[in-house]
Scaffold this motif. Structure first.
Motif, PDB file in Angstrom:
ATOM      1  N   GLU A  16       0.864  -1.174   0.000  1.00  0.00           N
ATOM      2  CA  GLU A  16       0.000   0.000   0.000  1.00  0.00           C
ATOM      3  C   GLU A  16       0.901   1.223   0.000  1.00  0.00           C
ATOM      4  OE1 GLU A  16      -3.281  -0.091  -0.229  1.00  0.00           O
ATOM      5  OE2 GLU A  16      -3.412  -2.271  -0.093  1.00  0.00           O
ATOM      6  N   VAL A  17       0.839   2.019  -1.063  1.00  0.00           N
ATOM      7  CA  VAL A  17       1.704   3.184  -1.217  1.00  0.00           C
ATOM      8  C   VAL A  17       0.891   4.441  -0.915  1.00  0.00           C
ATOM      9  CG1 VAL A  17       3.168   4.487  -2.815  1.00  0.00           C
ATOM     10  CG2 VAL A  17       3.030   1.973  -2.999  1.00  0.00           C
ATOM     11  N   ARG A  18       1.475   5.284  -0.070  1.00  0.00           N
ATOM     12  CA  ARG A  18       0.838   6.560   0.271  1.00  0.00           C
ATOM     13  C   ARG A  18       1.868   7.667   0.120  1.00  0.00           C
ATOM     14  NH1 ARG A  18      -0.894   2.641   3.782  1.00  0.00           N
ATOM     15  NH2 ARG A  18      -3.142   2.357   3.904  1.00  0.00           N
ATOM     16  N   GLY A  19       1.406   8.848  -0.243  1.00  0.00           N
ATOM     17  CA  GLY A  19       2.307   9.985  -0.341  1.00  0.00           C
ATOM     18  C   GLY A  19       2.108  10.779  -1.605  1.00  0.00           C
ATOM     19  N   ASN A  20       2.951  11.798  -1.754  1.00  0.00           N
ATOM     20  CA  ASN A  20       2.835  12.710  -2.884  1.00  0.00           C
ATOM     21  C   ASN A  20       3.747  12.370  -4.051  1.00  0.00           C
ATOM     22  OD1 ASN A  20       0.840  14.393  -1.819  1.00  0.00           O
ATOM     23  ND2 ASN A  20       2.345  15.414  -0.536  1.00  0.00           N
ATOM     24  N   SER A  21       4.625  11.400  -3.869  1.00  0.00           N
ATOM     25  CA  SER A  21       5.493  11.028  -4.987  1.00  0.00           C
ATOM     26  C   SER A  21       5.617   9.514  -5.056  1.00  0.00           C
ATOM     27  CB  SER A  21       6.871  11.685  -4.848  1.00  0.00           C
ATOM     28  OG  SER A  21       7.531  11.195  -3.707  1.00  0.00           O
ATOM     29  N   GLU A  22       5.839   9.040  -6.236  1.00  0.00           N
ATOM     30  CA  GLU A  22       5.975   7.604  -6.474  1.00  0.00           C
ATOM     31  C   GLU A  22       7.367   7.143  -6.037  1.00  0.00           C
ATOM     32  OE1 GLU A  22       5.561   4.426 -10.168  1.00  0.00           O
ATOM     33  OE2 GLU A  22       5.256   6.560 -10.534  1.00  0.00           O
ATOM     34  N   PRO A  23       7.456   6.086  -5.251  1.00  0.00           N
ATOM     35  CA  PRO A  23       8.761   5.592  -4.792  1.00  0.00           C
ATOM     36  C   PRO A  23       9.441   4.723  -5.854  1.00  0.00           C
ATOM     37  CG  PRO A  23       7.017   4.302  -3.799  1.00  0.00           C
ATOM     38  CD  PRO A  23       6.348   5.384  -4.602  1.00  0.00           C
ATOM     39  N   LYS A  24       9.658   5.295  -7.031  1.00  0.00           N
ATOM     40  CA  LYS A  24      10.172   4.540  -8.179  1.00  0.00           C
ATOM     41  C   LYS A  24      11.476   3.811  -7.881  1.00  0.00           C
ATOM     42  CE  LYS A  24       8.307   6.953 -12.163  1.00  0.00           C
ATOM     43  NZ  LYS A  24       8.672   7.531 -13.451  1.00  0.00           N
ATOM     44  N   GLU A  25      12.449   4.519  -7.321  1.00  0.00           N
ATOM     45  CA  GLU A  25      13.757   3.907  -7.079  1.00  0.00           C
ATOM     46  C   GLU A  25      13.636   2.746  -6.097  1.00  0.00           C
ATOM     47  OE1 GLU A  25      13.243   7.247  -7.038  1.00  0.00           O
ATOM     48  OE2 GLU A  25      14.239   7.695  -8.938  1.00  0.00           O
ATOM     49  N   PHE A  26      12.843   2.949  -5.043  1.00  0.00           N
ATOM     50  CA  PHE A  26      12.649   1.893  -4.062  1.00  0.00           C
ATOM     51  C   PHE A  26      11.989   0.673  -4.707  1.00  0.00           C
ATOM     52  CE2 PHE A  26       9.869  -0.248  -1.004  1.00  0.00           C
ATOM     53  CZ  PHE A  26      10.831  -0.728  -0.122  1.00  0.00           C
ATOM     54  N   LEU A  27      10.918   0.894  -5.463  1.00  0.00           N
ATOM     55  CA  LEU A  27      10.216  -0.214  -6.101  1.00  0.00           C
ATOM     56  C   LEU A  27      11.106  -0.945  -7.104  1.00  0.00           C
ATOM     57  CD1 LEU A  27       6.707   1.420  -6.665  1.00  0.00           C
ATOM     58  CD2 LEU A  27       7.406  -0.145  -4.825  1.00  0.00           C
ATOM     59  N   LEU A  28      11.917  -0.193  -7.835  1.00  0.00           N
ATOM     60  CA  LEU A  28      12.830  -0.811  -8.794  1.00  0.00           C
ATOM     61  C   LEU A  28      13.851  -1.691  -8.076  1.00  0.00           C
ATOM     62  CD1 LEU A  28      13.746  -1.072 -11.753  1.00  0.00           C
ATOM     63  CD2 LEU A  28      15.236   0.894 -11.344  1.00  0.00           C
ATOM     64  N   LEU A  29      14.471  -1.167  -7.026  1.00  0.00           N
ATOM     65  CA  LEU A  29      15.438  -1.962  -6.266  1.00  0.00           C
ATOM     66  C   LEU A  29      14.782  -3.187  -5.649  1.00  0.00           C
ATOM     67  CD1 LEU A  29      17.420   0.910  -4.526  1.00  0.00           C
ATOM     68  CD2 LEU A  29      18.343  -0.712  -6.204  1.00  0.00           C
ATOM     69  N   LEU A  30      13.593  -3.024  -5.109  1.00  0.00           N
ATOM     70  CA  LEU A  30      12.871  -4.129  -4.487  1.00  0.00           C
ATOM     71  C   LEU A  30      12.622  -5.252  -5.493  1.00  0.00           C
ATOM     72  CD1 LEU A  30      11.235  -5.002  -1.848  1.00  0.00           C
ATOM     73  CD2 LEU A  30       9.232  -4.146  -3.107  1.00  0.00           C
ATOM     74  N   THR A  31      12.097  -4.895  -6.659  1.00  0.00           N
ATOM     75  CA  THR A  31      11.782  -5.926  -7.653  1.00  0.00           C
ATOM     76  C   THR A  31      13.040  -6.572  -8.222  1.00  0.00           C
ATOM     77  OG1 THR A  31      11.542  -4.215  -9.369  1.00  0.00           O
ATOM     78  CG2 THR A  31       9.526  -4.996  -8.285  1.00  0.00           C
ATOM     79  N   GLU A  32      14.086  -5.779  -8.415  1.00  0.00           N
ATOM     80  CA  GLU A  32      15.328  -6.349  -8.930  1.00  0.00           C
ATOM     81  C   GLU A  32      15.949  -7.314  -7.927  1.00  0.00           C
ATOM     82  OE1 GLU A  32      17.760  -2.980  -9.967  1.00  0.00           O
ATOM     83  OE2 GLU A  32      16.859  -2.815 -11.962  1.00  0.00           O
ATOM     84  N   LYS A  33      16.033  -6.908  -6.671  1.00  0.00           N
ATOM     85  CA  LYS A  33      16.671  -7.744  -5.651  1.00  0.00           C
ATOM     86  C   LYS A  33      15.885  -9.016  -5.367  1.00  0.00           C
ATOM     87  CE  LYS A  33      19.346  -4.233  -3.244  1.00  0.00           C
ATOM     88  NZ  LYS A  33      20.616  -4.904  -3.404  1.00  0.00           N
ATOM     89  N   LEU A  34      14.564  -8.933  -5.420  1.00  0.00           N
ATOM     90  CA  LEU A  34      13.726 -10.103  -5.160  1.00  0.00           C
ATOM     91  C   LEU A  34      13.431 -10.908  -6.425  1.00  0.00           C
ATOM     92  CD1 LEU A  34      11.138  -8.610  -2.635  1.00  0.00           C
ATOM     93  CD2 LEU A  34      12.992 -10.224  -2.133  1.00  0.00           C
ATOM     94  N   ARG A  35      13.854 -10.369  -7.567  1.00  0.00           N
ATOM     95  CA  ARG A  35      13.549 -10.995  -8.863  1.00  0.00           C
ATOM     96  C   ARG A  35      12.039 -11.236  -8.978  1.00  0.00           C
ATOM     97  NH1 ARG A  35      18.571 -14.281  -7.804  1.00  0.00           N
ATOM     98  NH2 ARG A  35      20.148 -13.252  -9.061  1.00  0.00           N
ATOM     99  N   ALA A  36      11.310 -10.140  -8.796  1.00  0.00           N
ATOM    100  CA  ALA A  36       9.854 -10.201  -8.742  1.00  0.00           C
ATOM    101  C   ALA A  36       9.255  -9.100  -9.613  1.00  0.00           C
ATOM    102  CB  ALA A  36       9.399 -10.048  -7.295  1.00  0.00           C
ATOM    103  N   ARG A  37       7.932  -9.078  -9.663  1.00  0.00           N
ATOM    104  CA  ARG A  37       7.200  -8.037 -10.375  1.00  0.00           C
ATOM    105  C   ARG A  37       6.146  -7.450  -9.449  1.00  0.00           C
ATOM    106  NH1 ARG A  37       4.606 -10.581 -15.617  1.00  0.00           N
ATOM    107  NH2 ARG A  37       4.156 -12.278 -14.190  1.00  0.00           N
ATOM    108  N   LEU A  38       5.660  -6.283  -9.811  1.00  0.00           N
ATOM    109  CA  LEU A  38       4.580  -5.631  -9.082  1.00  0.00           C
ATOM    110  C   LEU A  38       3.393  -5.475 -10.016  1.00  0.00           C
ATOM    111  CD1 LEU A  38       6.684  -2.876  -7.333  1.00  0.00           C
ATOM    112  CD2 LEU A  38       5.399  -4.690  -6.167  1.00  0.00           C
TER     113      LEU A  38
END
Length: 148
Positions: free
Chosen positions: A88-110
């Motif tokens: 669940e994402v909340r806030g005024n900006s998209e956490p693009k860098e965080f989501l990219l690192l998360l998916t790359e490190k976990l080898r997953a998709r959102l």
């Protein structure tokens, strides 16, 4: 309101949403996700709270991502592995860098539940979600002003 994403990992990570077979799913463990987030703290300025709960919060400068470890999402009752984990994402900006690192490190998709598509760094439903939220706030503020 929050922008909802579903963290998913399969053998090929190419299957259309909800069309993969159960045996193709590579489940997550909570500790694996927490270890990944801790690794990301070495790269980005983020903080983590409530790691013992089923709602782990990760804070960036202008956003918060809550990892929802719902018991109904257990893949295996014995070892508490998850088919998917909701973010669940909340806030005024998209956490693009965080989501990219998360998916790359976990080898997953959102999967972007509001847009109905898989999230990509350069193409997400965040701005549409944010516009909807802003419009709702504006409409509610207008209605509240009329009641005075």
């Amino acid at each position: 309101m929050s922008w909802s994403l579903e963290l998913i990992r399969t053998k090929t990570n190419t299957e259309p949403y909800n069309e993969g077979k159960d045996e193709d799913v590579i489940p997550f463990t909570k500790i694996e996700i927490l270890d990944c987030i801790n690794d990301i703290t070495k790269i980005m300025n983020i903080s983590i709270e409530d790691t013992e709960s089923n709602f782990v919060k990760v804070y960036g400068e202008k956003w918060r991502v809550e990892f929802c470890f719902f018991e109904s999402c257990y893949y295996s009752e014995n070892d508490h592995r998850y088919y998917t984990v909701e973010l669940e994402v909340r806030g005024n900006s998209e956490p693009k860098e965080f989501l990219l690192l998360l998916t790359e490190k976990l080898r997953a998709r959102l999967f972007d539940m509001s847009a109905g598509t898989f999230w990509t760094y350069n193409g997400s439903g965040f701005s549409e979600w944010k516009n909807l939220c802003d419009r709702i706030v504006k409409d509610l503020s207008y209605e509240k002003g009329k009641d005075k």
